[in-house]
Design an enzyme around this catalytic site. Structure first.
Site, PDB file in Angstrom:
ATOM      1  CB  THR A 187       7.245   9.805   2.699  1.00  0.00           C
ATOM      2  OG1 THR A 187       6.428   8.640   2.695  1.00  0.00           O
ATOM      3  CG2 THR A 187       6.516  10.900   3.445  1.00  0.00           C
ATOM      4  NE  ARG A 215      -1.465   2.824   2.127  1.00  0.00           N
ATOM      5  CZ  ARG A 215      -0.306   3.459   2.246  1.00  0.00           C
ATOM      6  NH1 ARG A 215      -0.083   4.555   1.556  1.00  0.00           N
ATOM      7  NH2 ARG A 215       0.628   3.008   3.075  1.00  0.00           N
ATOM      8  CB  VAL A 216      -5.388   7.255   4.111  1.00  0.00           C
ATOM      9  CG1 VAL A 216      -4.593   8.334   4.843  1.00  0.00           C
ATOM     10  CG2 VAL A 216      -6.420   7.896   3.193  1.00  0.00           C
ATOM     11  N   GLY A 217      -2.161   6.292   4.107  1.00  0.00           N
ATOM     12  CA  GLY A 217      -1.050   5.793   4.900  1.00  0.00           C
ATOM     13  C   GLY A 217      -0.840   6.562   6.189  1.00  0.00           C
ATOM     14  CG  ASP A 218       3.172   6.680   7.709  1.00  0.00           C
ATOM     15  OD1 ASP A 218       3.124   6.355   6.510  1.00  0.00           O
ATOM     16  OD2 ASP A 218       4.174   7.183   8.225  1.00  0.00           O
ATOM     17  CB  THR A 238       9.917   8.019   4.917  1.00  0.00           C
ATOM     18  OG1 THR A 238       9.858   7.394   3.622  1.00  0.00           O
ATOM     19  CG2 THR A 238      11.330   7.909   5.460  1.00  0.00           C
ATOM     20  N   GLY A 239       8.176   5.179   5.057  1.00  0.00           N
ATOM     21  CA  GLY A 239       8.270   3.730   4.998  1.00  0.00           C
ATOM     22  C   GLY A 239       6.922   3.086   4.761  1.00  0.00           C
ATOM     23  N   GLY A 241       3.625   2.456   5.526  1.00  0.00           N
ATOM     24  CA  GLY A 241       2.734   3.219   6.384  1.00  0.00           C
ATOM     25  C   GLY A 241       1.853   2.421   7.309  1.00  0.00           C
TER      26      GLY A 241
END
Length: 321
Positions: A187, A215-218, A238-239, A241
Protein backbone atom coordinates in the site's frame (compact mmCIF):
# COMPACT_ATOMS: atom_id res chain seq x y z
CA UNK A 1 4.47 38.77 51.23
CA UNK A 2 6.71 41.16 49.28
CA UNK A 3 9.53 38.60 49.58
CA UNK A 4 7.37 35.91 47.93
CA UNK A 5 6.30 38.33 45.17
CA UNK A 6 9.93 39.13 44.36
CA UNK A 7 10.78 35.42 44.29
CA UNK A 8 7.87 34.71 41.93
CA UNK A 9 8.95 37.57 39.65
CA UNK A 10 12.52 36.24 39.61
CA UNK A 11 11.36 32.72 38.67
CA UNK A 12 9.11 34.10 35.93
CA UNK A 13 11.97 36.09 34.42
CA UNK A 14 14.29 33.09 34.69
CA UNK A 15 11.87 30.82 32.86
CA UNK A 16 11.17 33.39 30.16
CA UNK A 17 14.90 33.62 29.43
CA UNK A 18 15.28 29.85 28.97
CA UNK A 19 15.42 28.09 25.60
CA UNK A 20 12.15 28.28 23.69
CA UNK A 21 10.76 25.06 22.25
CA UNK A 22 9.83 25.59 18.63
CA UNK A 23 6.23 24.67 17.90
CA UNK A 24 5.59 22.27 15.05
CA UNK A 25 3.85 24.26 12.29
CA UNK A 26 3.41 21.36 9.89
CA UNK A 27 4.25 17.67 9.71
CA UNK A 28 4.07 14.89 7.13
CA UNK A 29 4.64 11.14 7.01
CA UNK A 30 4.58 8.78 4.02
CA UNK A 31 4.58 5.01 3.64
CA UNK A 32 5.02 2.72 0.69
CA UNK A 33 3.98 -0.57 2.24
CA UNK A 34 5.09 -2.83 5.08
CA UNK A 35 5.85 -6.50 5.45
CA UNK A 36 8.71 -8.98 5.21
CA UNK A 37 11.22 -6.38 4.03
CA UNK A 38 14.77 -7.42 4.97
CA UNK A 39 18.24 -6.58 3.68
CA UNK A 40 18.75 -10.04 2.21
CA UNK A 41 15.66 -9.61 0.01
CA UNK A 42 16.46 -6.16 -1.42
CA UNK A 43 19.77 -5.34 -3.07
CA UNK A 44 21.50 -2.00 -2.59
CA UNK A 45 20.49 -0.67 -6.02
CA UNK A 46 16.81 -1.24 -5.25
CA UNK A 47 17.23 0.30 -1.78
CA UNK A 48 18.56 3.45 -3.44
CA UNK A 49 15.63 3.50 -5.89
CA UNK A 50 13.11 3.25 -3.05
CA UNK A 51 14.91 5.91 -1.03
CA UNK A 52 14.90 8.26 -4.00
CA UNK A 53 11.18 7.66 -4.67
CA UNK A 54 10.24 8.27 -1.04
CA UNK A 55 12.41 11.39 -0.93
CA UNK A 56 10.75 12.75 -4.07
CA UNK A 57 7.28 12.27 -2.58
CA UNK A 58 8.39 13.76 0.74
CA UNK A 59 9.84 16.86 -0.92
CA UNK A 60 6.64 17.33 -2.92
CA UNK A 61 4.53 17.32 0.24
CA UNK A 62 6.97 19.37 2.32
CA UNK A 63 7.18 22.11 -0.31
CA UNK A 64 3.40 22.35 -0.49
CA UNK A 65 3.11 22.58 3.31
CA UNK A 66 5.79 25.28 3.50
CA UNK A 67 3.74 27.30 1.03
CA UNK A 68 0.61 26.94 3.18
CA UNK A 69 -1.24 24.26 1.21
CA UNK A 70 -4.19 22.51 2.85
CA UNK A 71 -3.61 19.09 4.39
CA UNK A 72 -6.18 17.37 2.18
CA UNK A 73 -4.56 18.77 -0.98
CA UNK A 74 -1.12 17.63 0.16
CA UNK A 75 -2.08 14.03 0.92
CA UNK A 76 -3.84 13.73 -2.44
CA UNK A 77 -0.83 15.07 -4.35
CA UNK A 78 1.74 12.95 -2.47
CA UNK A 79 -0.23 9.75 -3.02
CA UNK A 80 -0.57 10.65 -6.70
CA UNK A 81 3.23 10.83 -6.93
CA UNK A 82 3.48 7.37 -5.35
CA UNK A 83 0.74 5.96 -7.60
CA UNK A 84 2.72 7.08 -10.66
CA UNK A 85 5.83 5.21 -9.50
CA UNK A 86 5.88 1.51 -10.51
CA UNK A 87 8.00 0.64 -7.47
CA UNK A 88 4.90 0.72 -5.28
CA UNK A 89 1.76 -1.41 -5.19
CA UNK A 90 -0.61 1.40 -6.16
CA UNK A 91 -1.55 2.94 -9.50
CA UNK A 92 1.08 2.11 -12.13
CA UNK A 93 2.74 -0.55 -9.95
CA UNK A 94 -0.44 -2.32 -8.82
CA UNK A 95 -0.24 -6.09 -8.37
CA UNK A 96 -2.32 -8.60 -10.32
CA UNK A 97 -5.33 -10.55 -9.15
CA UNK A 98 -5.62 -14.33 -9.61
CA UNK A 99 -7.26 -13.67 -12.99
CA UNK A 100 -4.43 -11.41 -14.18
CA UNK A 101 -6.29 -8.12 -13.68
CA UNK A 102 -5.54 -4.99 -11.68
CA UNK A 103 -8.14 -3.94 -9.11
CA UNK A 104 -7.31 -0.77 -7.22
CA UNK A 105 -8.66 0.84 -4.06
CA UNK A 106 -8.09 4.30 -2.56
CA UNK A 107 -9.36 6.54 0.23
CA UNK A 108 -8.99 10.10 1.46
CA UNK A 109 -10.31 11.77 4.62
CA UNK A 110 -10.40 15.37 5.82
CA UNK A 111 -9.94 15.77 9.58
CA UNK A 112 -11.66 19.17 9.64
CA UNK A 113 -15.15 17.81 9.07
CA UNK A 114 -14.76 14.00 8.80
CA UNK A 115 -15.62 14.13 5.10
CA UNK A 116 -14.28 11.12 3.25
CA UNK A 117 -14.23 9.54 -0.20
CA UNK A 118 -13.23 6.02 -1.22
CA UNK A 119 -13.25 3.84 -4.32
CA UNK A 120 -12.72 0.10 -4.69
CA UNK A 121 -12.23 -2.52 -7.38
CA UNK A 122 -11.39 -0.19 -10.28
CA UNK A 123 -9.09 -1.12 -13.15
CA UNK A 124 -9.06 1.86 -15.48
CA UNK A 125 -8.55 5.00 -13.34
CA UNK A 126 -4.97 6.24 -13.68
CA UNK A 127 -4.87 7.83 -10.22
CA UNK A 128 -7.43 6.22 -7.90
CA UNK A 129 -6.76 8.76 -5.14
CA UNK A 130 -8.03 11.54 -7.41
CA UNK A 131 -11.24 9.60 -7.92
CA UNK A 132 -11.59 9.13 -4.15
CA UNK A 133 -11.18 12.90 -3.71
CA UNK A 134 -13.91 13.47 -6.30
CA UNK A 135 -16.26 11.11 -4.44
CA UNK A 136 -15.62 13.14 -1.29
CA UNK A 137 -16.04 16.56 -2.89
CA UNK A 138 -18.45 16.00 -5.78
CA UNK A 139 -20.93 13.43 -4.47
CA UNK A 140 -23.12 12.85 -1.41
CA UNK A 141 -21.54 9.40 -0.97
CA UNK A 142 -18.47 8.01 0.77
CA UNK A 143 -17.70 4.88 -1.29
CA UNK A 144 -18.10 3.89 -4.94
CA UNK A 145 -16.96 0.60 -6.47
CA UNK A 146 -16.24 -1.01 -9.82
CA UNK A 147 -17.79 0.27 -13.04
CA UNK A 148 -19.89 2.84 -11.22
CA UNK A 149 -16.78 4.40 -9.71
CA UNK A 150 -15.09 4.51 -13.11
CA UNK A 151 -18.12 6.12 -14.73
CA UNK A 152 -18.28 8.73 -11.96
CA UNK A 153 -14.54 9.42 -12.31
CA UNK A 154 -14.82 9.95 -16.07
CA UNK A 155 -17.78 12.31 -15.61
CA UNK A 156 -15.63 14.36 -13.23
CA UNK A 157 -12.63 14.68 -15.53
CA UNK A 158 -10.44 12.03 -13.88
CA UNK A 159 -8.10 10.40 -16.41
CA UNK A 160 -9.24 6.97 -17.58
CA UNK A 161 -6.65 4.61 -19.08
CA UNK A 162 -6.56 1.22 -20.77
CA UNK A 163 -5.87 -1.60 -18.34
CA UNK A 164 -2.51 -2.19 -20.04
CA UNK A 165 -1.24 1.01 -18.39
CA UNK A 166 -0.93 -0.82 -15.06
CA UNK A 167 1.12 -3.70 -16.47
CA UNK A 168 4.71 -4.09 -15.28
CA UNK A 169 6.91 -7.15 -15.78
CA UNK A 170 7.87 -7.11 -12.11
CA UNK A 171 4.26 -7.45 -10.92
CA UNK A 172 3.35 -10.02 -13.57
CA UNK A 173 6.30 -12.22 -12.66
CA UNK A 174 5.38 -11.76 -9.00
CA UNK A 175 1.95 -13.19 -9.71
CA UNK A 176 3.46 -16.24 -11.38
CA UNK A 177 5.69 -16.87 -8.36
CA UNK A 178 2.91 -16.26 -5.88
CA UNK A 179 0.59 -18.68 -7.66
CA UNK A 180 2.96 -21.33 -6.33
CA UNK A 181 3.43 -19.79 -2.90
CA UNK A 182 1.67 -17.27 -0.63
CA UNK A 183 -0.12 -14.01 -1.27
CA UNK A 184 1.63 -10.64 -1.01
CA UNK A 185 0.24 -7.18 -0.37
CA UNK A 186 1.32 -3.54 -0.20
CA UNK A 187 0.00 0.00 0.00
CA UNK A 188 1.00 3.66 -0.19
CA UNK A 189 -0.22 6.42 2.10
CA UNK A 190 0.30 9.90 3.49
CA UNK A 191 -0.76 11.76 6.64
CA UNK A 192 -0.38 15.50 7.19
CA UNK A 193 -0.88 18.33 9.66
CA UNK A 194 -0.92 21.66 7.81
CA UNK A 195 -0.03 25.15 9.04
CA UNK A 196 -3.63 25.73 10.15
CA UNK A 197 -3.50 22.62 12.34
CA UNK A 198 -5.80 20.58 10.14
CA UNK A 199 -5.23 16.85 9.62
CA UNK A 200 -5.78 14.62 6.58
CA UNK A 201 -5.00 11.08 5.48
CA UNK A 202 -4.90 9.32 2.10
CA UNK A 203 -4.16 5.72 1.15
CA UNK A 204 -4.01 3.81 -2.16
CA UNK A 205 -3.35 0.18 -3.07
CA UNK A 206 -3.43 -2.53 -5.68
CA UNK A 207 -4.39 -4.97 -2.94
CA UNK A 208 -3.02 -8.50 -2.63
CA UNK A 209 -1.20 -10.36 -5.37
CA UNK A 210 -3.39 -13.30 -6.40
CA UNK A 211 -6.52 -11.94 -4.68
CA UNK A 212 -9.82 -13.41 -5.88
CA UNK A 213 -13.58 -12.90 -6.07
CA UNK A 214 -13.66 -9.10 -5.92
CA UNK A 215 -11.74 -8.95 -2.64
CA UNK A 216 -11.51 -5.49 -1.07
CA UNK A 217 -9.05 -4.75 1.72
CA UNK A 218 -8.83 -2.19 4.49
CA UNK A 219 -7.69 0.84 2.46
CA UNK A 220 -11.14 2.10 1.33
CA UNK A 221 -12.81 1.18 4.62
CA UNK A 222 -12.91 4.39 6.65
CA UNK A 223 -11.71 3.62 10.16
CA UNK A 224 -9.79 0.51 9.11
CA UNK A 225 -6.98 1.58 6.77
CA UNK A 226 -7.66 5.31 6.63
CA UNK A 227 -8.91 7.85 9.18
CA UNK A 228 -8.52 11.54 10.06
CA UNK A 229 -10.04 13.63 12.84
CA UNK A 230 -8.76 17.03 13.95
CA UNK A 231 -9.61 16.13 17.56
CA UNK A 232 -7.09 13.30 17.59
CA UNK A 233 -5.01 12.15 14.64
CA UNK A 234 -4.70 11.14 11.01
CA UNK A 235 -3.78 7.52 10.21
CA UNK A 236 -2.85 5.57 7.08
CA UNK A 237 -2.29 1.82 7.45
CA UNK A 238 -0.52 -0.88 5.47
CA UNK A 239 -0.48 -4.62 5.92
CA UNK A 240 -2.77 -7.64 5.97
CA UNK A 241 -6.04 -5.84 5.32
CA UNK A 242 -8.42 -8.45 6.70
CA UNK A 243 -7.02 -7.93 10.21
CA UNK A 244 -6.98 -4.16 9.88
CA UNK A 245 -10.69 -4.31 9.01
CA UNK A 246 -11.59 -6.64 11.89
CA UNK A 247 -9.83 -4.43 14.41
CA UNK A 248 -10.78 -1.09 12.79
CA UNK A 249 -7.14 -0.15 13.31
CA UNK A 250 -7.09 3.48 12.19
CA UNK A 251 -10.15 4.51 14.19
CA UNK A 252 -9.10 2.44 17.19
CA UNK A 253 -5.94 4.53 17.51
CA UNK A 254 -8.05 7.70 17.38
CA UNK A 255 -10.56 6.32 19.90
CA UNK A 256 -7.82 5.40 22.39
CA UNK A 257 -6.61 8.99 22.21
CA UNK A 258 -10.09 10.49 22.54
CA UNK A 259 -11.60 8.26 25.22
CA UNK A 260 -8.56 7.00 27.15
CA UNK A 261 -6.48 10.13 26.57
CA UNK A 262 -3.49 8.09 25.41
CA UNK A 263 -0.73 9.79 23.45
CA UNK A 264 -0.52 9.01 19.74
CA UNK A 265 2.64 6.96 20.30
CA UNK A 266 1.07 4.83 23.06
CA UNK A 267 -2.18 4.31 21.15
CA UNK A 268 -0.41 3.26 17.95
CA UNK A 269 1.90 0.91 19.80
CA UNK A 270 -0.99 -0.71 21.68
CA UNK A 271 -2.91 -1.40 18.48
CA UNK A 272 -0.07 -2.38 16.14
CA UNK A 273 2.17 -4.30 18.54
CA UNK A 274 -0.59 -5.47 20.87
CA UNK A 275 -3.92 -6.20 19.25
CA UNK A 276 -2.65 -6.77 15.71
CA UNK A 277 0.58 -8.55 16.53
CA UNK A 278 -1.21 -11.06 18.75
CA UNK A 279 -3.52 -11.96 15.86
CA UNK A 280 -0.90 -12.20 13.07
CA UNK A 281 -2.00 -8.86 11.65
CA UNK A 282 1.32 -8.06 9.99
CA UNK A 283 1.89 -4.44 8.98
CA UNK A 284 2.16 -0.91 10.26
CA UNK A 285 0.75 2.61 10.37
CA UNK A 286 1.87 6.18 9.90
CA UNK A 287 0.06 8.81 11.96
CA UNK A 288 0.18 12.45 13.01
CA UNK A 289 -1.67 14.11 15.89
CA UNK A 290 -3.09 17.62 16.32
CA UNK A 291 0.25 18.88 17.71
CA UNK A 292 2.29 17.59 14.78
CA UNK A 293 3.72 14.56 16.57
CA UNK A 294 4.56 11.81 14.07
CA UNK A 295 4.45 8.05 14.61
CA UNK A 296 5.65 5.36 12.20
CA UNK A 297 4.79 2.08 13.95
CA UNK A 298 5.18 -1.46 12.60
CA UNK A 299 5.20 -5.07 13.75
CA UNK A 300 6.87 -6.24 10.54
CA UNK A 301 10.55 -6.40 9.57
CA UNK A 302 10.27 -3.29 7.43
CA UNK A 303 8.12 -0.46 6.12
CA UNK A 304 8.99 1.95 3.31
CA UNK A 305 8.58 5.31 5.03
CA UNK A 306 9.58 8.96 5.12
CA UNK A 307 8.80 11.89 7.39
CA UNK A 308 9.45 15.62 7.87
CA UNK A 309 8.26 18.62 9.87
CA UNK A 310 8.68 22.38 10.07
CA UNK A 311 11.42 22.02 12.70
CA UNK A 312 13.77 20.50 10.16
CA UNK A 313 13.40 16.92 11.38
CA UNK A 314 13.19 14.49 8.47
CA UNK A 315 14.22 11.04 7.34
CA UNK A 316 13.74 8.13 4.99
CA UNK A 317 13.89 4.50 6.11
CA UNK A 318 13.03 0.99 4.97
CA UNK A 319 14.10 -1.59 7.52
CA UNK A 320 12.84 -1.79 11.10
CA UNK A 321 16.34 -1.52 12.54
Amino acid sequence: MAKYSLLLLFLTLLLSCGPKVEKTKWAIAIHGGAGNITRDLIDEKLVQEYNHALQEALETGSSMLQEGAKAVDVVEKVVTVLEDNPLFNAGKGAVFTHNGRNELDAAIMDGRNLNAGTIAGVGDIKNPIRAARAVMDQSPHVMMVGKGASKFAAENGIEIVDSSYFYTDKRWKSLQRVLQKSEKNGTVGCVVMDVEGNLAAATSTGGMTNKRYGRVGDVPIIGAGTYANNKTCAVSATGHGEYFIRYTVAHDISALMEYKELSLAKAANLVVNGKLNSKAGNGGVIAVDQKGNLVLEMNSSGMFRAWANSKGEKGVAIFKD
